[in-house]
Design a protein around this motif. Structure first.
Motif, PDB file in Angstrom:
ATOM      1  N   GLU A 121      -0.006  -2.416  -4.622  1.00 33.58           N
ATOM      2  CA  GLU A 121       0.090  -3.080  -3.171  1.00 33.58           C
ATOM      3  C   GLU A 121       1.326  -3.878  -3.211  1.00 33.58           C
ATOM      4  OE1 GLU A 121      -1.752  -6.718  -1.252  1.00 33.58           O
ATOM      5  OE2 GLU A 121      -3.254  -5.304  -1.729  1.00 33.58           O
ATOM      6  N   ASP A 122       1.724  -4.532  -4.179  1.00 35.97           N
ATOM      7  CA  ASP A 122       3.250  -5.298  -4.037  1.00 35.97           C
ATOM      8  C   ASP A 122       4.456  -4.299  -4.069  1.00 35.97           C
ATOM      9  OD1 ASP A 122       2.483  -4.862  -6.715  1.00 35.97           O
ATOM     10  OD2 ASP A 122       3.094  -6.599  -7.541  1.00 35.97           O
ATOM     11  N   TYR A 123       4.404  -3.273  -4.920  1.00 31.30           N
ATOM     12  CA  TYR A 123       5.341  -2.492  -5.033  1.00 31.30           C
ATOM     13  C   TYR A 123       5.513  -1.734  -3.458  1.00 31.30           C
ATOM     14  CZ  TYR A 123       5.532  -2.986  -9.872  1.00 31.30           C
ATOM     15  OH  TYR A 123       5.737  -3.255 -11.050  1.00 31.30           O
ATOM     16  N   LEU A 124       4.385  -1.177  -2.800  1.00 28.65           N
ATOM     17  CA  LEU A 124       4.225  -0.566  -1.689  1.00 28.65           C
ATOM     18  C   LEU A 124       4.881  -1.762  -0.581  1.00 28.65           C
ATOM     19  CD1 LEU A 124       3.661   1.791   0.031  1.00 28.65           C
ATOM     20  CD2 LEU A 124       1.279   0.970   0.144  1.00 28.65           C
ATOM     21  N   ALA A 125       4.507  -2.884  -0.651  1.00 26.05           N
ATOM     22  CA  ALA A 125       5.003  -3.751   0.271  1.00 26.05           C
ATOM     23  C   ALA A 125       6.151  -3.837   0.325  1.00 26.05           C
ATOM     24  CB  ALA A 125       4.218  -5.295   0.159  1.00 26.05           C
ATOM     25  N   CYS A 126       7.052  -3.975  -0.887  1.00 27.50           N
ATOM     26  CA  CYS A 126       8.442  -3.995  -1.116  1.00 27.50           C
ATOM     27  C   CYS A 126       9.382  -2.756  -0.434  1.00 27.50           C
ATOM     28  CB  CYS A 126       8.852  -4.497  -2.503  1.00 27.50           C
ATOM     29  SG  CYS A 126      10.553  -4.495  -2.690  1.00 27.50           S
ATOM     30  N   THR A 127       8.751  -1.680  -0.917  1.00 28.48           N
ATOM     31  CA  THR A 127       9.140  -0.504  -0.295  1.00 28.48           C
ATOM     32  C   THR A 127       9.125  -0.220   0.919  1.00 28.48           C
ATOM     33  OG1 THR A 127       8.664   0.735  -2.589  1.00 28.48           O
ATOM     34  CG2 THR A 127       9.099   2.114  -0.694  1.00 28.48           C
ATOM     35  N   LEU A 128       7.974  -0.630   1.643  1.00 29.46           N
ATOM     36  CA  LEU A 128       7.844  -0.451   3.217  1.00 29.46           C
ATOM     37  C   LEU A 128       8.865  -1.714   3.852  1.00 29.46           C
ATOM     38  CD1 LEU A 128       4.003  -0.407   3.511  1.00 29.46           C
ATOM     39  CD2 LEU A 128       5.882   1.355   4.037  1.00 29.46           C
ATOM     40  N   ALA A 129       8.917  -2.829   3.306  1.00 28.89           N
ATOM     41  CA  ALA A 129       9.968  -3.902   3.637  1.00 28.89           C
ATOM     42  C   ALA A 129      11.396  -3.155   3.751  1.00 28.89           C
ATOM     43  CB  ALA A 129       9.846  -5.030   3.063  1.00 28.89           C
ATOM     44  N   HIS A 130      11.664  -2.593   2.634  1.00 27.25           N
ATOM     45  CA  HIS A 130      12.993  -1.944   2.544  1.00 27.25           C
ATOM     46  C   HIS A 130      13.214  -0.984   3.665  1.00 27.25           C
ATOM     47  CE1 HIS A 130      16.507  -0.139   0.285  1.00 27.25           C
ATOM     48  NE2 HIS A 130      16.097   0.749   1.062  1.00 27.25           N
ATOM     49  N   GLU A 131      12.175  -0.016   3.846  1.00 26.63           N
ATOM     50  CA  GLU A 131      12.468   1.060   4.952  1.00 26.63           C
ATOM     51  C   GLU A 131      12.271   0.327   6.378  1.00 26.63           C
ATOM     52  OE1 GLU A 131      13.813   3.817   4.087  1.00 26.63           O
ATOM     53  OE2 GLU A 131      13.316   3.272   1.909  1.00 26.63           O
ATOM     54  N   LEU A 132      11.748  -0.662   6.457  1.00 30.67           N
ATOM     55  CA  LEU A 132      11.453  -1.321   7.832  1.00 30.67           C
ATOM     56  C   LEU A 132      12.773  -2.079   8.001  1.00 30.67           C
ATOM     57  CD1 LEU A 132       9.771  -2.203  10.044  1.00 30.67           C
ATOM     58  CD2 LEU A 132       8.927  -4.102   8.762  1.00 30.67           C
ATOM     59  N   SER A 133      13.725  -2.780   7.008  1.00 29.67           N
ATOM     60  CA  SER A 133      14.780  -3.327   7.126  1.00 29.67           C
ATOM     61  C   SER A 133      15.963  -2.423   7.823  1.00 29.67           C
ATOM     62  CB  SER A 133      15.457  -4.048   5.885  1.00 29.67           C
ATOM     63  OG  SER A 133      16.775  -4.470   6.065  1.00 29.67           O
ATOM     64  N   HIS A 134      15.849  -1.155   7.271  1.00 31.20           N
ATOM     65  CA  HIS A 134      16.650  -0.072   7.871  1.00 31.20           C
ATOM     66  C   HIS A 134      16.332   0.195   9.252  1.00 31.20           C
ATOM     67  CE1 HIS A 134      18.620   1.354   4.173  1.00 31.20           C
ATOM     68  NE2 HIS A 134      17.399   1.432   3.512  1.00 31.20           N
ATOM     69  N   VAL A 135      15.289  -0.054   9.665  1.00 31.99           N
ATOM     70  CA  VAL A 135      14.976   0.508  11.117  1.00 31.99           C
ATOM     71  C   VAL A 135      15.273  -1.056  12.008  1.00 31.99           C
ATOM     72  CG1 VAL A 135      12.936   0.440  12.720  1.00 31.99           C
ATOM     73  CG2 VAL A 135      12.928   1.922  10.526  1.00 31.99           C
TER      74      VAL A 135
END
Length: 145
Positions: free
Chosen positions: A1-15
């Motif tokens: 869950e925490d790795y997924l949260a970081c990955t999503l946060a990274h992609e969300l940052s791009h947006v």
């Protein structure tokens, strides 16, 4: 869950940061000169892309800490994702993404800068609950109010 949260946060940052627009704008400015040949333009494009990847790593680091995850979450996530994908490459001049060692080193430097943690800790982490529905492939965060 925490790795997924970081990955999503990274992609969300791009947006959130309009990375695609900002990258093309910066590339356009840096390659305006008629003396910039195609090879130089490709290297500039790669350099700008790498800079934006590192910015998104930093933003993901901040977002995950504010969401209540451990300080080393994004570093561990990067290590894991690179290992499972088999991508242990180094940063090359024409790479669109920094190599794993450079990404982790940049994040560790930021994570261990006292000012960065003070900046992050200005706000309390958002408390809440993450729920993942595998049938719907849906991730939901419900903040506590």
């Amino acid at each position: 869950e925490d790795y997924l949260a970081c990955t999503l946060a990274h992609e969300l940052s791009h947006v959130i940061k309009n990375s695609s627009f900002e990258q093309t704008k910066e590339i356009s400015i840096r390659t305006q000169s008629p003396t910039v040949n195609e090879e130089a333009k490709k290297l500039i494009q790669a350099e700008v892309a790498r800079e934006h990847e590192l910015k998104s790593d930093k933003d993901a680091f901040i977002m995950t800490i504010r969401a209540g995850y451990a300080k080393d979450t994004c570093i561990r996530a990067l290590e894991f994702l690179h290992r499972v994908s088999g991508n242990g490459s180094h940063t090359e001049p024409d790479s669109s993404h920094p190599g794993v060692e450079d990404r982790i080193a940049a994040l560790e430097i930021y994570a261990n800068t006292p000012d960065s943690l003070l900046e992050i800790q200005k706000e309390e982490p958002t408390q809440g609950l993450w729920e993942y529905n595998a049938n719907m492939n849906f991730l939901k965060f419900t903040p506590n109010h």
